[in-house]
Design a protein around this motif. Sequence first.
Motif, PDB file in Angstrom:
ATOM      1  N   GLU A 158      12.205   9.924 -13.232  1.00  0.00           N
ATOM      2  CA  GLU A 158      12.399  11.023 -14.187  1.00  0.00           C
ATOM      3  C   GLU A 158      11.178  11.928 -14.234  1.00  0.00           C
ATOM      4  OE1 GLU A 158      13.500   9.630 -18.069  1.00  0.00           O
ATOM      5  OE2 GLU A 158      15.275   8.588 -17.302  1.00  0.00           O
ATOM      6  N   THR A 159      10.002  11.331 -14.229  1.00  0.00           N
ATOM      7  CA  THR A 159       8.751  12.093 -14.252  1.00  0.00           C
ATOM      8  C   THR A 159       8.657  12.997 -13.022  1.00  0.00           C
ATOM      9  OG1 THR A 159       7.610  10.374 -15.496  1.00  0.00           O
ATOM     10  CG2 THR A 159       6.219  11.889 -14.253  1.00  0.00           C
ATOM     11  N   VAL A 160       8.957  12.453 -11.862  1.00  0.00           N
ATOM     12  CA  VAL A 160       8.876  13.222 -10.617  1.00  0.00           C
ATOM     13  C   VAL A 160       9.944  14.315 -10.597  1.00  0.00           C
ATOM     14  CG1 VAL A 160       9.147  13.085  -8.104  1.00  0.00           C
ATOM     15  CG2 VAL A 160       7.756  11.389  -9.301  1.00  0.00           C
ATOM     16  N   GLU A 161      11.163  13.999 -11.040  1.00  0.00           N
ATOM     17  CA  GLU A 161      12.220  15.008 -11.076  1.00  0.00           C
ATOM     18  C   GLU A 161      11.851  16.170 -11.992  1.00  0.00           C
ATOM     19  OE1 GLU A 161      16.044  12.139 -10.032  1.00  0.00           O
ATOM     20  OE2 GLU A 161      15.549  12.525 -12.129  1.00  0.00           O
ATOM     21  N   ALA A 162      11.233  15.874 -13.120  1.00  0.00           N
ATOM     22  CA  ALA A 162      10.806  16.935 -14.037  1.00  0.00           C
ATOM     23  C   ALA A 162       9.715  17.801 -13.388  1.00  0.00           C
ATOM     24  CB  ALA A 162      10.304  16.336 -15.346  1.00  0.00           C
ATOM     25  N   LEU A 211       0.824  -1.208   0.000  1.00  0.00           N
ATOM     26  CA  LEU A 211       0.000   0.000   0.000  1.00  0.00           C
ATOM     27  C   LEU A 211       0.860   1.261   0.000  1.00  0.00           C
ATOM     28  CD1 LEU A 211      -2.840   1.059  -0.084  1.00  0.00           C
ATOM     29  CD2 LEU A 211      -2.984   0.753   2.397  1.00  0.00           C
ATOM     30  N   ARG A 212       1.944   1.255   0.754  1.00  0.00           N
ATOM     31  CA  ARG A 212       2.872   2.403   0.719  1.00  0.00           C
ATOM     32  C   ARG A 212       3.393   2.614  -0.700  1.00  0.00           C
ATOM     33  NH1 ARG A 212       4.587  -0.360   5.409  1.00  0.00           N
ATOM     34  NH2 ARG A 212       3.880   0.731   7.265  1.00  0.00           N
ATOM     35  N   LEU A 213       3.737   1.522  -1.345  1.00  0.00           N
ATOM     36  CA  LEU A 213       4.247   1.593  -2.714  1.00  0.00           C
ATOM     37  C   LEU A 213       3.160   2.042  -3.695  1.00  0.00           C
ATOM     38  CD1 LEU A 213       6.598   1.204  -4.596  1.00  0.00           C
ATOM     39  CD2 LEU A 213       6.034  -1.218  -4.707  1.00  0.00           C
ATOM     40  N   ILE A 214       1.963   1.519  -3.548  1.00  0.00           N
ATOM     41  CA  ILE A 214       0.845   1.909  -4.413  1.00  0.00           C
ATOM     42  C   ILE A 214       0.612   3.417  -4.311  1.00  0.00           C
ATOM     43  CG2 ILE A 214      -1.676   1.758  -4.682  1.00  0.00           C
ATOM     44  CD1 ILE A 214      -1.333  -1.242  -3.697  1.00  0.00           C
ATOM     45  N   GLU A 215       0.569   3.926  -3.085  1.00  0.00           N
ATOM     46  CA  GLU A 215       0.338   5.360  -2.888  1.00  0.00           C
ATOM     47  C   GLU A 215       1.486   6.189  -3.469  1.00  0.00           C
ATOM     48  OE1 GLU A 215      -2.624   6.930  -1.601  1.00  0.00           O
ATOM     49  OE2 GLU A 215      -3.103   4.940  -2.339  1.00  0.00           O
ATOM     50  N   CYS A 216       2.701   5.719  -3.313  1.00  0.00           N
ATOM     51  CA  CYS A 216       3.853   6.409  -3.908  1.00  0.00           C
ATOM     52  C   CYS A 216       3.733   6.449  -5.426  1.00  0.00           C
ATOM     53  CB  CYS A 216       5.144   5.702  -3.501  1.00  0.00           C
ATOM     54  SG  CYS A 216       6.614   6.284  -4.372  1.00  0.00           S
ATOM     55  N   LEU A 217       3.444   5.314  -6.030  1.00  0.00           N
ATOM     56  CA  LEU A 217       3.346   5.244  -7.488  1.00  0.00           C
ATOM     57  C   LEU A 217       2.182   6.081  -8.009  1.00  0.00           C
ATOM     58  CD1 LEU A 217       4.245   1.485  -8.036  1.00  0.00           C
ATOM     59  CD2 LEU A 217       5.653   3.490  -8.579  1.00  0.00           C
ATOM     60  N   LYS A 218       1.068   6.089  -7.288  1.00  0.00           N
ATOM     61  CA  LYS A 218      -0.060   6.945  -7.687  1.00  0.00           C
ATOM     62  C   LYS A 218       0.350   8.411  -7.661  1.00  0.00           C
ATOM     63  CE  LYS A 218      -4.035   6.695  -5.944  1.00  0.00           C
ATOM     64  NZ  LYS A 218      -5.017   6.632  -4.866  1.00  0.00           N
ATOM     65  N   LYS A 219       1.025   8.827  -6.595  1.00  0.00           N
ATOM     66  CA  LYS A 219       1.450  10.226  -6.471  1.00  0.00           C
ATOM     67  C   LYS A 219       2.466  10.589  -7.546  1.00  0.00           C
ATOM     68  CE  LYS A 219       0.435  10.491  -1.585  1.00  0.00           C
ATOM     69  NZ  LYS A 219       0.957  10.332  -0.236  1.00  0.00           N
ATOM     70  N   SER A 220       3.181   9.590  -8.042  1.00  0.00           N
ATOM     71  CA  SER A 220       4.159   9.850  -9.108  1.00  0.00           C
ATOM     72  C   SER A 220       3.492   9.934 -10.480  1.00  0.00           C
ATOM     73  CB  SER A 220       5.234   8.760  -9.123  1.00  0.00           C
ATOM     74  OG  SER A 220       4.772   7.576  -9.751  1.00  0.00           O
ATOM     75  N   GLY A 221       2.183   9.674 -10.532  1.00  0.00           N
ATOM     76  CA  GLY A 221       1.450   9.793 -11.784  1.00  0.00           C
ATOM     77  C   GLY A 221       1.126   8.473 -12.466  1.00  0.00           C
ATOM     78  N   ILE A 242       9.289  18.245 -10.163  1.00  0.00           N
ATOM     79  CA  ILE A 242       9.935  19.025  -9.101  1.00  0.00           C
ATOM     80  C   ILE A 242      10.631  20.249  -9.699  1.00  0.00           C
ATOM     81  CG2 ILE A 242      11.845  19.015  -7.430  1.00  0.00           C
ATOM     82  CD1 ILE A 242      10.989  16.093  -6.780  1.00  0.00           C
ATOM     83  N   ALA A 243      11.335  20.070 -10.813  1.00  0.00           N
ATOM     84  CA  ALA A 243      12.016  21.198 -11.463  1.00  0.00           C
ATOM     85  C   ALA A 243      10.999  22.257 -11.892  1.00  0.00           C
ATOM     86  CB  ALA A 243      12.822  20.707 -12.658  1.00  0.00           C
ATOM     87  N   ARG A 244       9.877  21.800 -12.449  1.00  0.00           N
ATOM     88  CA  ARG A 244       8.828  22.726 -12.877  1.00  0.00           C
ATOM     89  C   ARG A 244       8.264  23.479 -11.674  1.00  0.00           C
ATOM     90  NH1 ARG A 244       3.590  23.411 -13.333  1.00  0.00           N
ATOM     91  NH2 ARG A 244       2.978  21.481 -12.322  1.00  0.00           N
ATOM     92  N   MET A 245       8.018  22.774 -10.593  1.00  0.00           N
ATOM     93  CA  MET A 245       7.456  23.404  -9.400  1.00  0.00           C
ATOM     94  C   MET A 245       8.480  24.310  -8.711  1.00  0.00           C
ATOM     95  SD  MET A 245       4.329  22.751  -9.423  1.00  0.00           S
ATOM     96  CE  MET A 245       3.899  23.471  -7.851  1.00  0.00           C
ATOM     97  N   ASN A 246       9.760  23.988  -8.816  1.00  0.00           N
ATOM     98  CA  ASN A 246      10.785  24.876  -8.249  1.00  0.00           C
ATOM     99  C   ASN A 246      10.803  26.216  -8.980  1.00  0.00           C
ATOM    100  OD1 ASN A 246      11.833  23.535  -6.005  1.00  0.00           O
ATOM    101  ND2 ASN A 246      13.163  22.271  -7.262  1.00  0.00           N
ATOM    102  N   LYS A 247      10.553  26.191 -10.288  1.00  0.00           N
ATOM    103  CA  LYS A 247      10.447  27.455 -11.041  1.00  0.00           C
ATOM    104  C   LYS A 247       9.252  28.269 -10.534  1.00  0.00           C
ATOM    105  CE  LYS A 247      11.344  27.802 -15.361  1.00  0.00           C
ATOM    106  NZ  LYS A 247      11.798  27.812 -16.728  1.00  0.00           N
ATOM    107  N   VAL A 248       8.154  27.588 -10.312  1.00  0.00           N
ATOM    108  CA  VAL A 248       6.961  28.251  -9.786  1.00  0.00           C
ATOM    109  C   VAL A 248       7.266  28.845  -8.411  1.00  0.00           C
ATOM    110  CG1 VAL A 248       4.606  27.838  -8.923  1.00  0.00           C
ATOM    111  CG2 VAL A 248       5.345  26.812 -11.096  1.00  0.00           C
ATOM    112  N   LEU A 249       7.889  28.044  -7.552  1.00  0.00           N
ATOM    113  CA  LEU A 249       8.224  28.513  -6.213  1.00  0.00           C
ATOM    114  C   LEU A 249       9.171  29.712  -6.264  1.00  0.00           C
ATOM    115  CD1 LEU A 249       7.999  28.139  -3.164  1.00  0.00           C
ATOM    116  CD2 LEU A 249       9.832  26.417  -3.329  1.00  0.00           C
TER     117      LEU A 249
END
Length: 146
Positions: A89-93, A47-57, A95-102
């Motif tokens: 890679e998806t999550v890192e991209a 379940l921890r893994l499922i939730e992680c993978l869902k949050k990753s898209g 994060i980079a996009r959100m860091n620009k927003v921040l």
Amino acid sequence: MYTIGQVSEMFGLPVSTLRYYDKQGLFPGMERISGIRKFGERELEALRLIECLKKSGLEIKDIKQFMDWCVQGPSTYAQRRALFAKQKETVEAEIARMNKVLDMLRFKCWFYEQAILDGSDVRVRKLLPDHLPEDIQKAYDNAHSD
């Protein structure tokens, strides 16, 4: 062993979501006692893994594929690693996009704090684009990069 209600509370998920995951085959080998689902450490980790993978898209069908690979054993390690590498890679991209927003938000907060202190934005505008305080300059540059 935990009941579905206990797991629902632990993870902040509706019981219906846990039942859905089970029906989708995301808890292979889950024990049932008198027809009642019993969640052990293996299911909690799943379940921890499922939730992680869902949050990753990742979609449920792809998470199901991962769980199927797990059941198949070591011969699927390469596929599992590839899935995680792609999601990383998806999550890192993202994060980079959100860091620009921040950074844009940081810059604008600073800009308006200065304008409020000065009673106008004239002085602050004269600092643009490359005479800002160092930390604000970094935020500005990142927010305005392509």
